[in-house]
Design an enzyme around this catalytic site. Structure first.
Site: not given
Ligand code: PLP
Length: 435
Positions: A142, A237, A265
């Site tokens: 994701y 990511d 995060k």
């Molecule tokens: C949570 C998440 C996102 C998106 O971040 P948001 O702050 O919710 O937009 C992107 N990449 C990864 C791996 C994530 O866990």
């Protein structure tokens, strides 16, 4: 009716589904979500006064636990000086310098307001830098909800990706190529076919959005060498793994260096923050230095920076936290695994450091297909049992469990005892949901 149930009914009148992000709705496990009144350390309290040990940690940011005194102090001090100026502040440089020091692959970094925004901007930058359009992403990873990343596999053809959400034009996903996590052949095929057109490959170096799936030995190294060979920008990511698996994230642990890294995060410590950064020559493409446009009214917000900077600074000052987190992970997830064996249950525990996941499947899980063999009803029953025993788990089989530095051995033991009681109960039953 509990107070949470009443508040949920009221919320649904004004907010789609009563929630501001879908997984909070408890859809996969049923029932009303618990409305949270406060949090401290590893604990949450809901509006009915029930206390939980928290294994969600706001989906990752609360690495040091909730309401960390030093972070709260810096945030309130910052608030007293005003909430936002729309002009440059010193703490933005402090934050950027700290990120560059902790993550050596990052030479320039731009702050944004969410992980979604950071990913979207990193991909635009990679496209601007390479002058190419195609990107590769992995099924089950994701990367936020921007149009080009909400894709699912089309039928048959290697190159066909379809929108995975209503409202995403087919044109937005036609440049997104899908590959299978931990399957280097599925990546190589794309490069063989159209390597010179691929701007970027984006990957969660430890996948944590299909449950938790670690990279098999050599997987990340192969991605690195393919990207180098084809002049493709490798994007890690690290929105979940960054500053969690170690001071320099998964790239430090696995010793594979990406060209760009995306954060979120943890770098906001609970405030809305994202960031993208990496090689100077690529990041120099970003406006106002270069032709890739990206902006944000509240980007680098001083209050958010105060929170994030303080959390990262604590981590930098005390790297022993990572040793303790890793030990807590071994103890807790290893313990969960032993309890399953003891109860004769065939389920699978995957974990990396303080990130882990219990899959209700008897398969080894190395990709999204393996994860999908899990019995989600069995997970729902387990999750509801744990909730009713004071343990707050993600309301979905396909989310991680997050440990924090605030979880005590006593809290982990209590959770393990609740899990053991449940596993023994399952062992005693003729399987309601056969595996
Ligand atoms: C949570 C998440 C996102 C998106 O971040 P948001 O702050 O919710 O937009 C992107 N990449 C990864 C791996 C994530 O866990």
């Amino acid at each position: 009716m509990t107070r949470s149930e009443k508040l949920f009914e009221e919320a649904k009148k004004y907010i789609p589904g009563g929630v501001n992000s879908p997984v909070r709705a408890f859809g996969p496990i049923g029932g009303a979500p618990r409305f949270i009144a406060k949090a401290s350390g590893a604990c949450l309290w809901d509006v009915d006064g029930v206390q939980y040990t928290d294994y969600v940690g706001s989906w990752g940011p609360m690495l040091l636990g909730h309401s960390h005194p030093e972070i709260l102090k810096r945030v309130t001090e910052s608030c007293a000086r005003g909430l936002s100026y729309g002009a440059v502040t010193e703490i933005e440089t402090d934050m950027a310098r700290l990120i560059c020091e902790m993550v050596p692959s990052v030479e320039l970094v731009r702050m944004v307001n969410s992980g979604t925004e950071a990913v979207m901007s990193a991909i635009r930058t990679a496209r601007g830098y390479t002058g190419r359009d195609k990107i590769i992403k992995f099924r089950g990873c994701y990367h936020g909800h921007s149009d080009g990343l909400l894709v699912k596999a089309g039928s048959g053809a290697l190159t066909q990706s379809l929108p995975d959400s209503a409202g995403v034009p087919a044109g937005c996903t036609q440049d997104t190529l899908l590959a299978v996590y931990n399957d280097t052949d599925s990546v190589r095929e794309h490069f063989d076919h159209m390597g010179e057109q691929i701007a970027a490959l984006i990957v969660e170096p430890v996948a944590a959005n299909m449950g938790v799936v670690a990279p098999e030995p050599g997987f990340l190294e192969t991605l690195r060498s393919l990207c180098t060979r084809y002049g493709t920008v490798l994007i890690f990511d690290e929105v979940i793994t960054g500053f969690r698996l170690g001071p320099s994230g998964a790239q430090g642990v696995y010793e594979v260096t990406p060209d760009l890294t995306v954060f979120g995060k943890i770098i906001g410590a609970g405030m809305p923050v994202g960031a993208y950064g990496g090689r100077r020559e690529i990041m120099e493409q970003v406006a106002p230095l270069g032709p890739v446009y990206q902006a944000g009214t509240l980007s680098g917000n001083p209050v958010a920076m105060a929170a994030g900077f303080t959390q990262l600074d604590i981590l930098k000052r005390d790297p022993g936290i990572y040793i303790r987190l890793r030990e807590a992970g071994e103890y807790f997830f290893g313990g969960l695994d032993r309890l399953l064996r003891k109860a004769g249950l065939p389920y699978t525990v995957n974990y990396t450091g303080s990130l882990g996941c219990l899959f209700f499947t008897d398969r080894r899980v190395t990709d999204d297909e393996g994860a999908k063999t899990s019995d989600t009803l069995a997970y729902a029953a387990y999750c509801n049992y744990m909730l009713s025993h004071g343990v707050y788990l993600a309301p979905s089989q396909f989310e991680a469990m997050f440990l924090s530095a605030a979880h005590t051995k006593e809290q982990l033991d209590e959770t393990l005892q609740a899990a053991e009681a449940y596993f023994m109960k399952l062992k005693g039953q003729s399987p309601a949901h056969p595996v």
